[in-house]
Design a protein around this motif. Sequence first.
Motif, PDB file in Angstrom:
ATOM      1  N   TYR A   1       0.959  -1.222  -0.032  1.00 45.19           N
ATOM      2  CA  TYR A   1       0.103  -0.138  -0.080  1.00 45.19           C
ATOM      3  C   TYR A   1       0.773   1.415  -0.242  1.00 45.19           C
ATOM      4  O   TYR A   1       2.019   1.267   0.633  1.00 45.19           O
ATOM      5  CB  TYR A   1      -0.941  -0.089   1.234  1.00 45.19           C
ATOM      6  CG  TYR A   1      -0.503  -0.165   2.681  1.00 45.19           C
ATOM      7  CD1 TYR A   1      -0.151   1.128   3.491  1.00 45.19           C
ATOM      8  CD2 TYR A   1      -0.258  -1.423   3.056  1.00 45.19           C
ATOM      9  CE1 TYR A   1       0.574   0.736   4.555  1.00 45.19           C
ATOM     10  CE2 TYR A   1       0.261  -1.291   4.303  1.00 45.19           C
ATOM     11  CZ  TYR A   1       0.593  -0.384   5.088  1.00 45.19           C
ATOM     12  OH  TYR A   1       1.075  -0.486   6.341  1.00 45.19           O
ATOM     13  N   ASP A   2       0.469   2.382  -0.663  1.00 49.26           N
ATOM     14  CA  ASP A   2       1.147   3.612  -0.820  1.00 49.26           C
ATOM     15  C   ASP A   2       0.614   4.490   0.077  1.00 49.26           C
ATOM     16  O   ASP A   2       0.917   5.760   0.092  1.00 49.26           O
ATOM     17  CB  ASP A   2       1.161   3.974  -2.282  1.00 49.26           C
ATOM     18  CG  ASP A   2       1.886   2.860  -3.114  1.00 49.26           C
ATOM     19  OD1 ASP A   2       2.903   2.294  -2.654  1.00 49.26           O
ATOM     20  OD2 ASP A   2       1.499   2.474  -4.371  1.00 49.26           O
ATOM     21  N   GLU A   3      -0.707   4.389   0.447  1.00 53.80           N
ATOM     22  CA  GLU A   3      -1.346   5.386   1.409  1.00 53.80           C
ATOM     23  C   GLU A   3      -2.127   4.475   2.328  1.00 53.80           C
ATOM     24  O   GLU A   3      -2.553   3.313   2.250  1.00 53.80           O
ATOM     25  CB  GLU A   3      -2.314   6.117   0.700  1.00 53.80           C
ATOM     26  CG  GLU A   3      -3.476   5.501  -0.091  1.00 53.80           C
ATOM     27  CD  GLU A   3      -4.230   6.544  -1.042  1.00 53.80           C
ATOM     28  OE1 GLU A   3      -4.110   7.568  -0.778  1.00 53.80           O
ATOM     29  OE2 GLU A   3      -4.759   5.895  -1.802  1.00 53.80           O
ATOM     30  N   GLN A   4      -2.497   5.060   3.620  1.00 54.65           N
ATOM     31  CA  GLN A   4      -3.358   4.231   4.436  1.00 54.65           C
ATOM     32  C   GLN A   4      -4.754   4.508   4.236  1.00 54.65           C
ATOM     33  O   GLN A   4      -4.997   5.455   3.799  1.00 54.65           O
ATOM     34  CB  GLN A   4      -2.947   4.759   6.081  1.00 54.65           C
ATOM     35  CG  GLN A   4      -1.430   4.551   6.448  1.00 54.65           C
ATOM     36  CD  GLN A   4      -1.075   5.337   7.471  1.00 54.65           C
ATOM     37  OE1 GLN A   4      -1.074   6.575   7.533  1.00 54.65           O
ATOM     38  NE2 GLN A   4      -0.361   5.015   8.373  1.00 54.65           N
ATOM     39  N   GLY A   5      -5.432   3.400   4.773  1.00 55.64           N
ATOM     40  CA  GLY A   5      -6.895   3.261   4.608  1.00 55.64           C
ATOM     41  C   GLY A   5      -7.529   2.128   4.531  1.00 55.64           C
ATOM     42  O   GLY A   5      -6.875   1.031   5.039  1.00 55.64           O
ATOM     43  N   PRO A   6      -8.806   1.889   4.236  1.00 55.69           N
ATOM     44  CA  PRO A   6      -9.558   0.649   4.104  1.00 55.69           C
ATOM     45  C   PRO A   6      -8.663  -0.388   3.555  1.00 55.69           C
ATOM     46  O   PRO A   6      -8.084  -0.053   2.145  1.00 55.69           O
ATOM     47  CB  PRO A   6     -10.878   1.069   3.705  1.00 55.69           C
ATOM     48  CG  PRO A   6     -10.922   2.374   4.232  1.00 55.69           C
ATOM     49  CD  PRO A   6      -9.559   3.231   3.983  1.00 55.69           C
ATOM     50  N   ALA A   7      -8.665  -1.743   3.846  1.00 57.97           N
ATOM     51  CA  ALA A   7      -7.964  -2.705   3.000  1.00 57.97           C
ATOM     52  C   ALA A   7      -8.243  -2.765   1.591  1.00 57.97           C
ATOM     53  O   ALA A   7      -7.458  -2.955   0.626  1.00 57.97           O
ATOM     54  CB  ALA A   7      -8.115  -3.966   3.788  1.00 57.97           C
ATOM     55  N   ALA A   8      -9.584  -3.010   1.084  1.00 61.31           N
ATOM     56  CA  ALA A   8     -10.024  -2.938   0.210  1.00 61.31           C
ATOM     57  C   ALA A   8      -9.838  -1.733  -0.927  1.00 61.31           C
ATOM     58  O   ALA A   8      -9.645  -1.893  -2.314  1.00 61.31           O
ATOM     59  CB  ALA A   8     -11.391  -3.305  -0.236  1.00 61.31           C
ATOM     60  N   GLU A   9      -9.462  -0.539  -0.375  1.00 66.10           N
ATOM     61  CA  GLU A   9      -9.185   0.567  -1.027  1.00 66.10           C
ATOM     62  C   GLU A   9      -7.640   0.819  -1.287  1.00 66.10           C
ATOM     63  O   GLU A   9      -7.167   1.334  -2.307  1.00 66.10           O
ATOM     64  CB  GLU A   9      -9.609   1.846  -0.303  1.00 66.10           C
ATOM     65  CG  GLU A   9     -11.204   1.765  -0.592  1.00 66.10           C
ATOM     66  CD  GLU A   9     -11.751   3.152   0.109  1.00 66.10           C
ATOM     67  OE1 GLU A   9     -10.989   4.141   0.488  1.00 66.10           O
ATOM     68  OE2 GLU A   9     -13.258   3.003   0.718  1.00 66.10           O
TER      69      GLU A   9
END
Length: 326
Positions: free
Chosen positions: A6-14
Amino acid sequence: MLASWYDEQGPAAEVLRVGEAPDPVPGPGEVRVRVTVSGVNPGDTKKRRGWTGSAMPFPRVIPHSDAAGVVDAVGEGVDVRRAGQRVWVYGAQSYRPFGTAAQYTVVPADHAVPLPGHLGDDLGASLGIPGITAHRTVFADGPVDGKVVLVNGVLGGVGSPAAQLARWAGAIVIGTVRRGADLDRVDPAVVSHAVALDGADPAAEIRSYAPGGVDRIVEVSLSDNADLDNAVAAGGAVIAAYATGADRTEIPFWTLLFNNVTLRLMGSDDFPAEAKRHAARDLTAAAAVGALTVDVGDRYPLADIAEAHERVDAGGRGRVLVDIPR
């Protein structure tokens, strides 16, 4: 190699992506491990979510710290005979950008621990964060042979190995579960007495098994159990807390103080290096003789890593694993 990142934090599916990434190269003192199974921990998903306001530690993160696999390359200064060795891995994404959700991971050589031939990869991928945390909660204040150890949340990811390690080391283990319906899931060969927290008076029940109080308490939720711990602690007891339900946790300060109770807070990423090495040795030794097992819950292919993260975020029973394709 095939990897997730991931390149940014957030919800797994996103935010979680799966695709091709460069093969890592081991540097001095490092080994490269071809990963077969990657273990998912709550800490991995919290980092991805930006829990407690934490920022991205690196521009790109390959998640997960735990795994099992085979050493396939070594860096300068590492015995070349380690190539081909089955290992379990810890700390791969502890202050490092690229963890074990990939076909290859690079770690310091002592973070790839030889895995005895009769032990499976699922167990190996489940020893890292939960096992080392459990070991520290039990042994940070010395041996437990002959002592009474209370493990709150004895069926949990840390509580279960903590109880097994304490029993392996000669302790009398008392364990708590949330509900009476869970009592039949507790292994009587490990836990001498199991107590349900929804019972009429769990503190009195624990005291009936340990009239002099308990010497060590492994604590999964200090905010919920502080009063219980206070009621059952022996003089000079240690409460080793690795989690809490409330960021600002209240404790019965004066009664704990007059009882000379030590409150030890446990953050696994920052345990001393020697404590981690000691834990790795003991975890492997206990597992090798059948004194340490894990309850594997759901498993997912790497392509479905977002679902694996969502499963961990939702809670539930058993260790969550991600299978890494060859």
